[in-house]
Every structure is written in structure tokens, then in C-alpha cells.
Design an enzyme around this catalytic site. Structure first.
Site, PDB file in Angstrom:
ATOM      1  NE  ARG A  98      -3.516  -2.228   2.860  1.00 57.07           N
ATOM      2  CZ  ARG A  98      -3.231  -3.368   3.474  1.00 57.07           C
ATOM      3  NH1 ARG A  98      -2.015  -3.543   3.982  1.00 57.07           N
ATOM      4  NH2 ARG A  98      -4.119  -4.330   3.576  1.00 57.07           N
ATOM      5  CE  LYS A 109      -6.193  -0.932   5.066  1.00 58.76           C
ATOM      6  NZ  LYS A 109      -7.495  -1.132   4.400  1.00 58.76           N
ATOM      7  CG  HIS A 163      -4.664   0.974  -3.940  1.00 54.79           C
ATOM      8  ND1 HIS A 163      -3.982   0.680  -2.771  1.00 54.79           N
ATOM      9  CD2 HIS A 163      -5.715   0.121  -3.979  1.00 54.79           C
ATOM     10  CE1 HIS A 163      -4.598  -0.293  -2.127  1.00 54.79           C
ATOM     11  NE2 HIS A 163      -5.660  -0.648  -2.839  1.00 54.79           N
ATOM     12  NE  ARG A 204      -2.889  -3.521  -1.351  1.00 48.31           N
ATOM     13  CZ  ARG A 204      -2.486  -4.382  -0.424  1.00 48.31           C
ATOM     14  NH1 ARG A 204      -1.194  -4.640  -0.285  1.00 48.31           N
ATOM     15  NH2 ARG A 204      -3.344  -4.996   0.370  1.00 48.31           N
ATOM     16  CG  HIS A 232      -6.129  -8.803   1.181  1.00 42.26           C
ATOM     17  ND1 HIS A 232      -6.304  -9.212  -0.127  1.00 42.26           N
ATOM     18  CD2 HIS A 232      -5.941  -7.460   1.114  1.00 42.26           C
ATOM     19  CE1 HIS A 232      -6.219  -8.176  -0.936  1.00 42.26           C
ATOM     20  NE2 HIS A 232      -6.006  -7.101  -0.201  1.00 42.26           N
ATOM     21  CE1 TYR A 281      -6.225  -7.125  -6.917  1.00 44.49           C
ATOM     22  CE2 TYR A 281      -6.385  -8.302  -4.853  1.00 44.49           C
ATOM     23  CZ  TYR A 281      -6.153  -7.149  -5.542  1.00 44.49           C
ATOM     24  OH  TYR A 281      -5.845  -5.990  -4.874  1.00 44.49           O
TER      25      TYR A 281
END
Length: 321
Positions: free
Chosen positions: A173, A196, A264, A267, A290, A299
Site C-alpha cells: 500500500r 493495517k 494503488h 498493488r 488481507h 482478483y
């Protein structure tokens, strides 16, 4: 005569003292124990504030107390969700606001302050997440080359190439890349990234990434302290994400790329191209950081759509319609 209800600073409107108190503790818990970002903390506080404002209006102007929150029925929560829908909020926005309120009530339950199971009975609004829009491999390669060209300051071109190569080559990110310290520069075989929720993950580093980052460091006119930022701006401070986004905007205009060509998108391109080359979905999930496999599975939709486009463009019968 009733006493005036003080204004809660974090909400911007009147709230009962016991509600103000629990909100202050809840915010500290999210900050210290859950380690949420400032953006998430601000958004959740605003969403809960809107919910409490609705309840105040719903009750004829009387702010709810903590006991009132414990007595809320499922119909009260549904009335709030209906109001949001009537106000034109899309499913994603309604789902986020509901998540914030659920977070608060779960914390209230776990901390022993009140128990209200009604909020758990609400169905989360359906959210149609847009499919990722990656660059093609050719466009990604062209963009990395173009990022280094035609610069009045050659080191800035090398910086931009290093940054964008890192996003594409490691699937970072933009916040993760710009948050790297000089001592964490990806100059070896692996890179440790804090994503995150302050969760760490290890990512293999391609030689192209190492070469681009090393070229940038060697050309940078500023002394990059070990604990200082790896990527810096024209004054030597940490590079701002808006500057990187602006650089990408200029590149895509120069190259005739769509508006979806953002930092982004690099990514997204990392994940999509790995999947197209036979990468394992769970391995890609780990590389991207994730929390849920369902996020990574988006994806596969992109890859299937690309395969269908190839079929429609190449297959004789498909071309005949």
C-alpha cells in the site's frame, strides 16, 4: 426544570454524561489496544455520533442515556438504517456506519457496561465492491521507465521509480511504502512491512526493486538517517502520499492512461499478475496482508474477465458474434 446536557467535544452536540464517559473509554480502547488509525478512529466516532444524534431526534430532543442504549430494540436500529437509506447513502456507507455502532456495543458488552443483543440481529447492507483495475504488464513496465525520465531533478525521477517499483514489485500500500524507515530499505531478499492493525508480514524482494531503491538512495541529496523516512520530498521530509499521487497523475496524462492508473493500481497489478502466472491465492493473501481471503478473491474476477477479453478478441467464433 431539567439540567442542561453538556456538549460532548468528540461529538459536537449534546450527550448525557454517562454516554460521554463510555465514549471516551471506547475511543481510548480503540487507540491503545486495537491500534486503529487516526482516520478509522475519527470515522467511527463520527458514525456513532450520527447514530446518537438520530436517537436524540427520535426521542423528541432528549439525548439517550446509557440505560436507554441498553433498552434499544431491533426496530430502533432498523429505523436508523432506513433513515440512512432515505438520505441516499449507498450500501457501503451504511455498512461502515453499522460496523462502527456494532463495535461500540460489542465493547460495551465485553466491558460489562451494558448488554444489548438487538444490534447483532441486523443484516449488514449489501456492498458491491468495485473490481480492482490493474495495469497490464506492458503498461506497468512502461510507467516505471517513464517515471525516471524528463526530470529537472534526476534524483526525484529515481525516487519515483523506486517508489512505484516497490508498489508493483512487492504489492505494498502507498502508506506502507511511505512509512518505511531508511534502515528498513528493501536492499536484501525480504522486506518486513507493518500493515493495517500494525500486523507485520514478510515479502520477498525482487532484484528490480532492490536496484531501483539503491539507485534512489545513492542519488538522494539528503542524508537519510537510519530511523528517518526512506522516501523524502524536495525539502528532505517524509514524502507525502498526495505528492506521489500527483506524480502518477502527470505520468498517466503523459502516457494516455485512464484515471484508474493510480499508485494503488500498482498493488492491484502485483496481485493480478501473480495470479495470472499461477500464484496461490492464499499465498497472495499473505503477501498483500488481507485479513480475509474473500478480499483477495476479487482478483480472480479480474483474471477471468481478462481471459474472456482475450477469448473474445482472439477466438474466430467469438469474433463472428
Amino acid at each position: 426544570m431539567t439540567e442542561p446536557v453538556p456538549i460532548a467535544p468528540s461529538l459536537g452536540f449534546s450527550a448525557k454524561p454517562d454516554v460521554q464517559d463510555v465514549l471516551a473509554h471506547w475511543r481510548r480502547w480503540m487507540e491503545s489496544e486495537k491500534a486503529v488509525s487516526r482516520h478509522t478512529l475519527s470515522a467511527y466516532t463520527a458514525d456513532v455520533g450520527e447514530f446518537l444524534r438520530f436517537l436524540t431526534e427520535f426521542r423528541g430532543g432528549s439525548p439517550p442515556s446509557l440505560n436507554d442504549l441498553g433498552d434499544l430494540k431491533a426496530a430502533d436500529f432498523r429505523a436508523w438504517m432506513s433513515r440512512l437509506a432515505m438520505d441516499g447513502l449507498v450500501g457501503a456507507s451504511r455498512a461502515r456506519k453499522l460496523a462502527a455502532v456494532r463495535n461500540l456495543f460489542r465493547w460495551l458488552d465485553r466491558s460489562g457496561r451494558l448488554h444489548n443483543p438487538a444490534v447483532a440481529t441486523l443484516a449488514t447492507p449489501k456492498v458491491k465492491r468495485p473490481a480492482p483495475r490493474p495495469l497490464t504488464e506492458i503498461d506497468a513496465d512502461r510507467l516505471l521507465e517513464e517515471a525516471e525520465r524528463d526530470r529537472e531533478e534526476p534524483w526525484i525521477g529515481k525516487r519515483d521509480r523506486a517508489l512505484f517499483t516497490l508498489l508493483y514489485g512487492c504489492g505494498l500500500r502507498i502508506s506502507e511504502a511511505l512509512g518505511l524507515a531508511r534502515k528498513d530499505a528493501p536492499l536484501g531478499d525480504t522486506l518486513r512491512v507493518t500493515g493495517k492493525g500494525r500486523k507485520d508480514r514478510m515479502i520477498p524482494v525482487l532484484p528490480a526493486v532492490t536496484d531501483a531503491v539503491r539507485a534512489y538512495i545513492e542519488s538522494c541529496p539528503f542524508t537519510l538517517a537510519p530511523d528517518g523516512p526512506l522516501f523524502v520530498g524536495t525539502r528532505g521530509g517524509r514524502l507525502n502520499a498526495s505528492v506521489a499521487q500527483h506524480q502518477m497523475q502527470k505520468l498517466r496524462a503523459l502516457m494516455g492512461m485512464p484515471d484508474s492508473a493510480t499508485p494503488h493500481a500498482l498493488r492491484h497489478s502485483f496481485a493480478t499478475h501473480l495470479l495470472a502466472d499461477g500464484g496461490d491465492l492464499r499465498a497472495i493473501q499473505d503477501l498483500l496482508g488481507h485479513a480475509s481471503l474473500s478480499t483477495t478473491q476479487r482478483y480472480t474476477d479480474v483474471e477471468n474477465e481478462q481471459l474472456m477479453n482475450v477469448y473474445r478478441n482472439a477466438h474466430p467464433r467469438a469474433r463472428k458474434g
